[in-house]
Write a protein that holds these residues in place. Structure first.
Motif, PDB file in Angstrom:
ATOM      1  N   ASP A 112       1.099  -0.939   0.198  1.00  0.00           N
ATOM      2  CA  ASP A 112       0.143  -0.175  -0.130  1.00  0.00           C
ATOM      3  C   ASP A 112       0.811   1.348  -0.338  1.00  0.00           C
ATOM      4  O   ASP A 112       1.785   1.098   0.102  1.00  0.00           O
ATOM      5  CB  ASP A 112      -0.466  -0.287   1.327  1.00  0.00           C
ATOM      6  N   ASP A 133      -2.308   7.712  -2.343  1.00  0.00           N
ATOM      7  CA  ASP A 133      -2.805   7.887  -3.470  1.00  0.00           C
ATOM      8  C   ASP A 133      -1.512   8.865  -4.572  1.00  0.00           C
ATOM      9  O   ASP A 133      -1.537   8.917  -6.279  1.00  0.00           O
ATOM     10  CB  ASP A 133      -4.467   8.077  -3.864  1.00  0.00           C
ATOM     11  N   ILE A 156      -7.634   4.132  -9.098  1.00  0.00           N
ATOM     12  CA  ILE A 156      -7.336   4.096  -7.362  1.00  0.00           C
ATOM     13  C   ILE A 156      -8.653   4.050  -7.573  1.00  0.00           C
ATOM     14  O   ILE A 156      -9.160   2.894  -6.293  1.00  0.00           O
ATOM     15  CB  ILE A 156      -6.490   5.098  -7.355  1.00  0.00           C
ATOM     16  N   TYR A 168     -10.075   0.496  -7.075  1.00  0.00           N
ATOM     17  CA  TYR A 168      -9.571  -0.370  -6.002  1.00  0.00           C
ATOM     18  C   TYR A 168      -9.735  -0.827  -4.791  1.00  0.00           C
ATOM     19  O   TYR A 168      -9.796  -1.466  -4.471  1.00  0.00           O
ATOM     20  CB  TYR A 168      -7.657  -0.502  -6.466  1.00  0.00           C
ATOM     21  N   ARG A 169     -10.035   0.948  -4.001  1.00  0.00           N
ATOM     22  CA  ARG A 169     -10.471   1.221  -2.877  1.00  0.00           C
ATOM     23  C   ARG A 169     -11.501   1.045  -2.591  1.00  0.00           C
ATOM     24  O   ARG A 169     -11.631   0.341  -1.406  1.00  0.00           O
ATOM     25  CB  ARG A 169     -10.225   2.461  -2.769  1.00  0.00           C
ATOM     26  N   ARG A 170     -12.328   0.511  -3.655  1.00  0.00           N
ATOM     27  CA  ARG A 170     -13.722   0.516  -3.478  1.00  0.00           C
ATOM     28  C   ARG A 170     -14.337  -1.033  -2.990  1.00  0.00           C
ATOM     29  O   ARG A 170     -14.464  -1.680  -2.064  1.00  0.00           O
ATOM     30  CB  ARG A 170     -14.585   0.359  -4.289  1.00  0.00           C
ATOM     31  N   SER A 205     -10.735  -2.664  -1.892  1.00  0.00           N
ATOM     32  CA  SER A 205      -9.865  -3.128  -1.208  1.00  0.00           C
ATOM     33  C   SER A 205     -10.485  -3.823   0.446  1.00  0.00           C
ATOM     34  O   SER A 205     -10.008  -5.097   1.004  1.00  0.00           O
ATOM     35  CB  SER A 205      -9.223  -1.924  -0.724  1.00  0.00           C
ATOM     36  N   HIS A 206     -11.723  -3.761   0.929  1.00  0.00           N
ATOM     37  CA  HIS A 206     -12.254  -3.411   1.647  1.00  0.00           C
ATOM     38  C   HIS A 206     -12.700  -5.082   2.359  1.00  0.00           C
ATOM     39  O   HIS A 206     -12.379  -5.608   3.533  1.00  0.00           O
ATOM     40  CB  HIS A 206     -13.032  -2.333   3.206  1.00  0.00           C
TER      41      HIS A 206
END
Length: 338
Positions: free
Chosen positions: A21, A24, A75, A78-80, A82-83
């Motif tokens: 990680d 951004d 990005i 991906y963030r959406r 990743s959780h």
């Protein structure tokens, strides 16, 4: 940063997962600067890895799909997801900060996957500086902490701060500190554990000096879960350490520190204000050196592998050596001498 189905993580039953990680802004900068050699397929970067060959430079082209708009979109995608991915892996994933030299990232990944005990905490520098009195541990710790924005953990300073705060703990150790007697290990460890457990130490890392002073203290520190990933021994000859300490003095008016050889007082008037700290007397320094030498071999064996640094030279040269060992992967050889 392609699409990932969290259900596949559960289905495949992976045992170790490493998450790389970075902020951004760093990811965007890295992606926008990519260039590909259309002949060899080698990837370069306009900032971090630009080829020196003019011939290679002429073959470089900007790959498709790396505009700022497209990069931000990927990005966000991906963030959406990743959780959901992290929840699927539960406690089996390990996050590593990828905003650092690639060789250090690789070292941390290998260290994690090869280790028996795994932690979900991100990698943080955990550095211990050993050395005899006068070896410059305090100065090097300050330089390291400033450069890498990690916490400077000075055992002696923590004990003094506890006394000054007039807490119950401070009142307990006050007689020891004021009489310059060793504070019992159990009390020192309590003070150190409280500081090392704070969020800034856990997330940013730390550089410790003044503790542990013997193997017994080192074992207590390890048992408490505070394990260093870099251990340095700053080596100076006894005569150099004695010269550094017994000839230094402090201006009682301004607090400025001087040394009879390296930084003499600018005038006789200033010199008249200067006093030598009682702990820097010949007798006290000799005693401190004897205590250090009585424990140093066992400490080296306990922390093996360790890195020895010649500290009998310019402090900034010493810092450069230490910094190179902090940034680069730890060599496999034991007792490295620099």
């Amino acid at each position: 940063m392609g699409k990932a189905d969290p259900r596949m993580a559960v289905k495949n039953g992976l045992h170790q997962t490493v998450i790389l990680d970075a902020p951004d802004t760093v990811l965007i900068e890295r992606n926008l600067g990519k260039r590909i050699d259309m002949i060899t397929g080698e990837i370069y970067h306009v900032t971090f890895n630009w080829p020196t060959s003019i011939k290679v430079q002429k073959c470089l082209e900007k790959p498709n799909g790396i505009t700022e708009e497209e990069t931000v979109k990927r990005i966000l995608e991906y963030r959406r997801v990743s959780h959901g991915i992290l929840n699927s892996y539960s406690k089996k994933y390990h996050i590593i900060n990828a905003d650092q030299p690639s060789i250090d990232v690789l070292s941390q990944v290998l260290s994690h996957v090869q280790s028996r005990h795994r932690s979900i905490a991100p990698y943080t520098p955990r550095i211990i500086l050993h050395g005899p009195p006068g070896s410059g541990r305090s100065l090097q710790a300050a330089l390291i902490a400033q450069k890498y924005r990690i916490v400077n953990v000075s055992c002696g300073q923590l004990l003094k701060e506890a006394v000054a705060a007039e807490t119950r703990f401070g009142e307990t150790i006050k007689p020891y500190v004021e009489s310059r007697q060793p504070v019992p290990d159990i009390m020192v460890m309590k003070c150190m554990a409280q500081r090392l457990s704070k969020l800034d130490c856990s997330t940013r890392g730390w550089v410790m000096h003044g503790f542990p002073q013997n193997v017994r203290q080192a074992e207590v520190l390890k048992d408490a879960g505070f394990i260093a990933n870099r251990v340095f021994f700053l080596d100076v000859p006894d005569d150099a350490a004695i010269e550094r300490l017994t000839m230094r003095m402090t201006d009682q008016v301004t607090g400025e520190r001087y040394h009879s050889i390296y930084k003499p007082a600018p005038s006789s008037e200033v010199y008249g204000h200067c006093k030598i700290n009682p702990k820097d007397s010949d007798e006290n320094v000799q005693t401190a050196l004897e205590v250090y030498h009585a424990n140093v071999i066992e400490l080296e064996q306990f922390y093996n592998p360790v890195i020895h640094v010649n500290a009998d030279q310019d402090p900034h040269t010493v810092f450069e050596y230490i910094e190179s060992c902090v940034v680069n992967p730890l060599p496999k050889e034991t007792n490295i001498f620099i």
